[in-house]
Write a protein that holds these residues in place. Structure first.
Motif, PDB file in Angstrom:
ATOM      1  N   VAL A  74       0.992  -1.165  -0.153  1.00  0.00           N
ATOM      2  CA  VAL A  74       0.040  -0.041   0.060  1.00  0.00           C
ATOM      3  C   VAL A  74       0.789   1.221  -0.087  1.00  0.00           C
ATOM      4  O   VAL A  74       0.377   2.380  -0.355  1.00  0.00           O
ATOM      5  CB  VAL A  74      -0.818  -0.196   1.279  1.00  0.00           C
ATOM      6  CG1 VAL A  74      -1.789   1.195   1.228  1.00  0.00           C
ATOM      7  CG2 VAL A  74      -1.768  -1.270   0.836  1.00  0.00           C
ATOM      8  N   SER A  75       2.277   1.069   0.370  1.00  0.00           N
ATOM      9  CA  SER A  75       2.960   2.397   0.562  1.00  0.00           C
ATOM     10  C   SER A  75       3.235   2.877  -1.013  1.00  0.00           C
ATOM     11  O   SER A  75       3.507   4.032  -0.948  1.00  0.00           O
ATOM     12  CB  SER A  75       4.493   1.982   0.979  1.00  0.00           C
ATOM     13  OG  SER A  75       4.995   0.800   0.375  1.00  0.00           O
ATOM     14  N   PRO A 119       1.672   8.382  -1.844  1.00  0.00           N
ATOM     15  CA  PRO A 119       1.943  10.013  -2.480  1.00  0.00           C
ATOM     16  C   PRO A 119       0.710  10.554  -2.884  1.00  0.00           C
ATOM     17  O   PRO A 119       0.314  11.544  -3.079  1.00  0.00           O
ATOM     18  CB  PRO A 119       2.920   9.337  -3.789  1.00  0.00           C
ATOM     19  CG  PRO A 119       3.672   8.314  -3.492  1.00  0.00           C
ATOM     20  CD  PRO A 119       2.484   7.537  -2.444  1.00  0.00           C
ATOM     21  N   VAL A 120      -0.638   9.651  -3.023  1.00  0.00           N
ATOM     22  CA  VAL A 120      -1.674  10.254  -3.564  1.00  0.00           C
ATOM     23  C   VAL A 120      -2.835  10.090  -2.491  1.00  0.00           C
ATOM     24  O   VAL A 120      -3.909  10.238  -2.699  1.00  0.00           O
ATOM     25  CB  VAL A 120      -2.430   9.394  -4.880  1.00  0.00           C
ATOM     26  CG1 VAL A 120      -1.314   9.918  -6.099  1.00  0.00           C
ATOM     27  CG2 VAL A 120      -2.371   7.950  -4.743  1.00  0.00           C
ATOM     28  N   GLY A 121      -2.280   9.573  -1.298  1.00  0.00           N
ATOM     29  CA  GLY A 121      -3.464   9.897  -0.104  1.00  0.00           C
ATOM     30  C   GLY A 121      -4.033   8.464   0.052  1.00  0.00           C
ATOM     31  O   GLY A 121      -5.049   8.575   0.956  1.00  0.00           O
ATOM     32  N   LEU A 122      -3.926   7.292  -0.678  1.00  0.00           N
ATOM     33  CA  LEU A 122      -4.684   6.148  -0.643  1.00  0.00           C
ATOM     34  C   LEU A 122      -3.959   5.418   0.445  1.00  0.00           C
ATOM     35  O   LEU A 122      -2.820   5.282   0.685  1.00  0.00           O
ATOM     36  CB  LEU A 122      -4.837   5.483  -1.777  1.00  0.00           C
ATOM     37  CG  LEU A 122      -5.752   6.268  -2.971  1.00  0.00           C
ATOM     38  CD1 LEU A 122      -5.472   5.441  -4.243  1.00  0.00           C
ATOM     39  CD2 LEU A 122      -6.793   6.651  -2.629  1.00  0.00           C
ATOM     40  N   PHE A 157       2.796   4.441 -10.622  1.00  0.00           N
ATOM     41  CA  PHE A 157       2.664   3.830  -9.112  1.00  0.00           C
ATOM     42  C   PHE A 157       3.316   2.492  -9.274  1.00  0.00           C
ATOM     43  O   PHE A 157       3.917   2.028  -8.152  1.00  0.00           O
ATOM     44  CB  PHE A 157       1.294   3.617  -8.790  1.00  0.00           C
ATOM     45  CG  PHE A 157       0.507   4.874  -8.683  1.00  0.00           C
ATOM     46  CD1 PHE A 157       0.897   5.865  -7.778  1.00  0.00           C
ATOM     47  CD2 PHE A 157      -0.261   5.362  -9.688  1.00  0.00           C
ATOM     48  CE1 PHE A 157       0.260   7.173  -7.566  1.00  0.00           C
ATOM     49  CE2 PHE A 157      -0.930   6.799  -9.687  1.00  0.00           C
ATOM     50  CZ  PHE A 157      -0.550   7.563  -8.621  1.00  0.00           C
ATOM     51  N   LEU A 158       3.169   1.753 -10.260  1.00  0.00           N
ATOM     52  CA  LEU A 158       3.491   0.246 -10.184  1.00  0.00           C
ATOM     53  C   LEU A 158       5.058  -0.011 -10.923  1.00  0.00           C
ATOM     54  O   LEU A 158       5.308  -1.106 -10.817  1.00  0.00           O
ATOM     55  CB  LEU A 158       2.671  -0.731 -10.621  1.00  0.00           C
ATOM     56  CG  LEU A 158       1.188  -0.445  -9.834  1.00  0.00           C
ATOM     57  CD1 LEU A 158       0.134  -1.515 -10.414  1.00  0.00           C
ATOM     58  CD2 LEU A 158       1.215  -1.106  -8.457  1.00  0.00           C
ATOM     59  N   GLY A 159       5.104   1.073 -11.890  1.00  0.00           N
ATOM     60  CA  GLY A 159       6.450   0.628 -12.580  1.00  0.00           C
ATOM     61  C   GLY A 159       5.922  -0.167 -13.908  1.00  0.00           C
ATOM     62  O   GLY A 159       4.595  -0.642 -13.731  1.00  0.00           O
ATOM     63  N   PRO A 160       6.692  -0.324 -14.757  1.00  0.00           N
ATOM     64  CA  PRO A 160       6.312  -1.036 -16.081  1.00  0.00           C
ATOM     65  C   PRO A 160       6.394  -2.676 -15.658  1.00  0.00           C
ATOM     66  O   PRO A 160       7.111  -3.115 -14.838  1.00  0.00           O
ATOM     67  CB  PRO A 160       7.421  -0.857 -16.985  1.00  0.00           C
ATOM     68  CG  PRO A 160       8.506  -0.264 -16.287  1.00  0.00           C
ATOM     69  CD  PRO A 160       8.039   0.282 -14.999  1.00  0.00           C
TER      70      PRO A 160
END
Length: 135
Positions: free
Chosen positions: A38-39, A43-46, A99-102
């Protein structure tokens, strides 16, 4: 206007599989099964993967499911909805990369979005040629 048979099958199968993949991914995200930490969402507050799971359902699974059903019904609306489903899938992929990278899944589904766009162009070209010939 009815959809040309080869494209109808292609649209129905590809969009149906894309919808199934989107539903499975959404269920995994919403339930927290096999998700990244979840980290990456901080950065987007979720604080959970529920909202990204619902986003995936709305941008990948639902449009592709509608496109598949319309293609099976040979609806004249199938090609434009396939185009819309391809666009929303591409947006989904672009949003998740930061968020996840490619990943290989993004490449696979990106190829699906591009190929469905190209198939739409062929169908649109056939429809235009048919209208021109009949006029």
């Amino acid at each position: 206007m009815t959809l040309a048979r080869p494209f109808r099958r292609t649209f129905a199968v590809v969009e149906g599989l894309t919808a199934a993949g989107g539903v499975m991914g959404s269920v995994m995200l919403i339930s927290g099964t096999g998700t990244p930490p979840v980290s990456v969402l901080q950065p987007v507050g979720l604080t959970s993967w529920v909202l990204p799971g619902l986003w995936l359902l709305a941008t990948a699974a639902a449009p592709s499911a509608v496109a598949a059903v319309l293609a099976l019904r040979r609806s004249e609306w199938a090609p434009p909805v396939v185009l819309l489903a391809s666009a929303t899938l591409a947006i989904e992929l672009l949003v998740q990369i930061p968020f996840l990278g490619p990943s290989w899944l993004q490449v696979l589904f990106g190829a699906v979005a591009i190929s469905m766009r190209q198939a739409h162009r062929l169908v649109a070209g056939e429809a235009l040629a048919g209208r021109t010939a009949s006029e």
